[in-house]
Design a protein around this motif. Sequence first.
Motif, PDB file in Angstrom:
ATOM      1  N   LEU A   3       0.938  -1.186  -0.054  1.00  0.00           N
ATOM      2  CA  LEU A   3      -0.068  -0.016   0.093  1.00  0.00           C
ATOM      3  C   LEU A   3       1.000   1.315  -0.044  1.00  0.00           C
ATOM      4  CD1 LEU A   3      -2.709  -1.092   2.572  1.00  0.00           C
ATOM      5  CD2 LEU A   3      -3.281  -0.414   0.043  1.00  0.00           C
ATOM      6  N   ALA A   6       2.394   1.702  -3.462  1.00  0.00           N
ATOM      7  CA  ALA A   6       1.321   2.151  -4.243  1.00  0.00           C
ATOM      8  C   ALA A   6       1.078   3.549  -4.099  1.00  0.00           C
ATOM      9  CB  ALA A   6       0.072   1.375  -4.053  1.00  0.00           C
ATOM     10  N   GLY A  19      -0.638  -2.447  -6.817  1.00  0.00           N
ATOM     11  CA  GLY A  19      -2.045  -2.941  -6.493  1.00  0.00           C
ATOM     12  C   GLY A  19      -2.309  -4.271  -6.457  1.00  0.00           C
ATOM     13  N   THR A  22      -0.966  -5.886  -3.388  1.00  0.00           N
ATOM     14  CA  THR A  22      -1.863  -5.652  -2.198  1.00  0.00           C
ATOM     15  C   THR A  22      -2.977  -6.696  -2.326  1.00  0.00           C
ATOM     16  OG1 THR A  22      -1.464  -3.408  -2.261  1.00  0.00           O
ATOM     17  CG2 THR A  22      -3.549  -3.824  -1.066  1.00  0.00           C
ATOM     18  N   TYR A  80      -4.105   5.343   0.073  1.00  0.00           N
ATOM     19  CA  TYR A  80      -3.358   4.473   0.157  1.00  0.00           C
ATOM     20  C   TYR A  80      -2.334   4.457   1.505  1.00  0.00           C
ATOM     21  CZ  TYR A  80      -4.089   2.614  -4.588  1.00  0.00           C
ATOM     22  OH  TYR A  80      -5.002   2.369  -5.784  1.00  0.00           O
TER      23      TYR A  80
END
Length: 316
Positions: A3, A6, A19, A22, A80
């Motif tokens: 996260l 990202a 992503g 994640t 994020y």
Amino acid sequence: MALLLAGTARSLAPLLVFGALTGAVTVVPQLLIPMAADLAEPARAGRAVAALQGGLLAGVLLARAFGGVLGQALGWRAPYIAAAGLAAVLAVALLVALPRMRPNADESYPRLLGSGLRLLRTVPQLRRSAAYQALAFGAFTAAWTSIALLLTGPRFGLGTGAVGVVALVGAGSVVAVPAAGRLVDRRGPDRLSALCFAGLGAAAVVLLAGELANAKLALAGLVAGMLLLDVTVQSSQVANQARIFAAAPGARSRINGVYMTAVFLGGSAGSWLGARAYLALGWTAVCGLVALAAGLAALRHATAAVDARQQVADRV
């Protein structure tokens, strides 16, 4: 870490990679739910599953609103980075709070992965439940993907923050999930599944009627339809997980892994189909997808009921 990376990505390619990473590690709820079923007394397993499912749902709903509002106020990176901080706190909390449990199997990890496919082949309740929830979750993601396009489009002209607030309507389904767990414990999962398929069809009708209504009633109708859809899909999840956990008490994590893979494949297909249906034919086509999913699930359920009656007759 995924996260955070990202949220600090400089271009689309690393954002997609982080992503995806994640998503690959966001499996904690699907570890905790079978754990709860193992820890609970058999007569209360449905309520235990429902309690965690309600927590999962509350997180999903709050994340929609939180992400929409924070993203609109501080930019797309903020959700994020905030989520990365929350995940770090949660990791510490789980390390402290979770009980230590002995594993149910001593096979190698590759063999355990292969046993999931064997369970899919040999456990009919798993195949049935996976089909039910893949259809229901596909309808859910088709509607939620498309309603964001509808609400931010020219008719309503709402921002992403408003879409997040509208998503909070699903909080009503958090209240319904414990009731679904009690119903499963008392009447079994099949009764609840039948009610959910009826609710899915009703949601399609309400969503279509809402969009066709005049400007004053349209938004209220859409909100009511999405609430009904949320209640239906989350209750269906309780019924299906209770069914598969009862079918394989010694392999609940493995059977849940196979089940959730099917569910998320259905959800991914629903998002893809919903967005394309909306862009090509409008909101009516999205409602048609929801109704189609309800019809296919109900047909599969009716077939299972006929097969069960035939097996009883054969034994007699």
